[in-house]
Design a protein around this motif. Structure first.
Motif, short mmCIF file in Angstrom:
data_model
loop_
_atom_site.label_atom_id
_atom_site.label_comp_id
_atom_site.label_asym_id
_atom_site.label_seq_id
_atom_site.Cartn_x
_atom_site.Cartn_y
_atom_site.Cartn_z
N TRP A 86 0.85 -1.20 0.00
CA TRP A 86 0.00 0.00 0.00
C TRP A 86 0.88 1.25 0.00
N LEU A 142 -12.27 -3.01 -1.34
CA LEU A 142 -11.16 -2.74 -2.26
C LEU A 142 -11.17 -3.66 -3.49
N LYS A 170 -8.51 -1.60 -5.68
CA LYS A 170 -9.00 -0.23 -5.58
C LYS A 170 -8.08 0.60 -4.67
N GLU A 171 -8.06 1.92 -4.92
CA GLU A 171 -7.18 2.81 -4.14
C GLU A 171 -7.83 3.16 -2.79
N ILE A 172 -6.95 3.46 -1.83
CA ILE A 172 -7.44 3.86 -0.50
C ILE A 172 -6.46 4.88 0.08
#
Length: 280
Positions: free
Chosen positions: A191, A229, A246-248
């Motif tokens: 991440w 996500l 998916k972005e976070i």
């Protein structure tokens, strides 16, 4: 003598032996043959040459071929057998008989040449088919080699990317361990808090294989709340090492649950496979 030499070299005698002259032309040849011994000898020499050629190129017919031919035309093969009372006239008694005999040999020679040509054509066609098959195989091998080279190149790029992530402080490496439901499961999540990117490491993923009705779903825990996500399947033959999710922008932990195919709006806590905290 000059007249006979020119006449012999004209090619008329060969046509006479083959029966290709008109009746008037045949009479002229027979007249010249009776008048000039050289012409008569040349005709005999041509007949013998054609006979020798036919014998030299003759091919033994297959056993039963005669019966098949006469069966096809509806005539019994015994039709050609002479009866005991039949009178057989030698072929060499007349000029006409000699021409018939020569034509028979010439026909046999033509058939022999046709068979040889057909065999050669079939052999060439077979060699062409073999060459085309070899080309197709080489093309397939080339495509496989190109695909393998591309696969290896992509793997090499992703391995360098992982090595760069380890050295880059913007990336957090989160190790997810198995829960009570699947204690032996594990996986790795990368991440990037600055770029908000989330990547899964397929080479370090160990989860039970999911069926066609279920998928694994990745969650980020943000201030105690799960954020979806995306979903993925457990595969051992992935084309890429890294799987983009998916972005976070923020996360304190990551977890994976097994849900119905397509994902769920909320995680099924009893189906949690792995979970891991983010270390900052």
């Amino acid at each position: 003598m000059e007249e006979t030499a020119a006449y012999i070299e004209s090619g008329t005698l060969e046509l006479y032996v083959l029966g290709l002259l008109s009746p008037a032309e045949e009479e002229e040849v027979e007249r010249m043959s009776a008048k000039y011994p050289d012409v008569r000898q040349e005709i005999t020499a041509i007949e013998l040459a054609m006979e020798h050629y036919a014998k030299a190129n003759a091919i033994e017919p297959a056993i039963g071929l005669e019966d098949k031919i006469f069966s096809a035309i509806g005539t019994p093969s015994t039709f050609i057998e002479p009866t005991p009372q039949a009178t057989i006239i030698p072929l060499n008694q007349t000029n006409h008989s000699r021409k018939v005999r020569t034509l028979q040999y010439a026909l046999v020679a033509c058939i022999a040449l046709l068979l040889v040509s057909t065999a050669a054509l079939y052999s060439a066609h077979s060699r062409l088919d073999d060459a085309q098959n070899q080309i197709a195989q080489l093309s397939t091998q080339r495509d496989k080699f190109a695909a393998n080279a591309s696969f290896i190149e992509q793997k090499n790029i992703e391995l360098h990317q992982i090595a760069d992530m380890v050295a880059n402080p913007s990336w957090s490496i989160v190790k997810l361990a198995g829960t009570g439901a699947t204690p032996n499961s594990k996986m790795m999540v990368y991440w990037n808090r600055d770029e908000r990117s989330v990547l899964l490491d397929n080479s370090k993923m160990n989860l039970p294989a999911n069926d066609t009705e279920h998928q694994y779903q990745l969650w980020a825990l943000v201030n105690g709340k799960p954020v979806d996500l995306g979903v993925f399947d457990m595969k051992t033959d992935r084309e890429h090492i890294l799987l983009k999710m998916k972005e976070i922008p923020m996360a304190q932990a990551f977890a994976v649950t097994l849900e119905k195919r397509g994902g769920s709006p909320v995680p099924t806590m009893s189906a949690m496979a792995v979970i891991g905290n983010v270390t900052i």
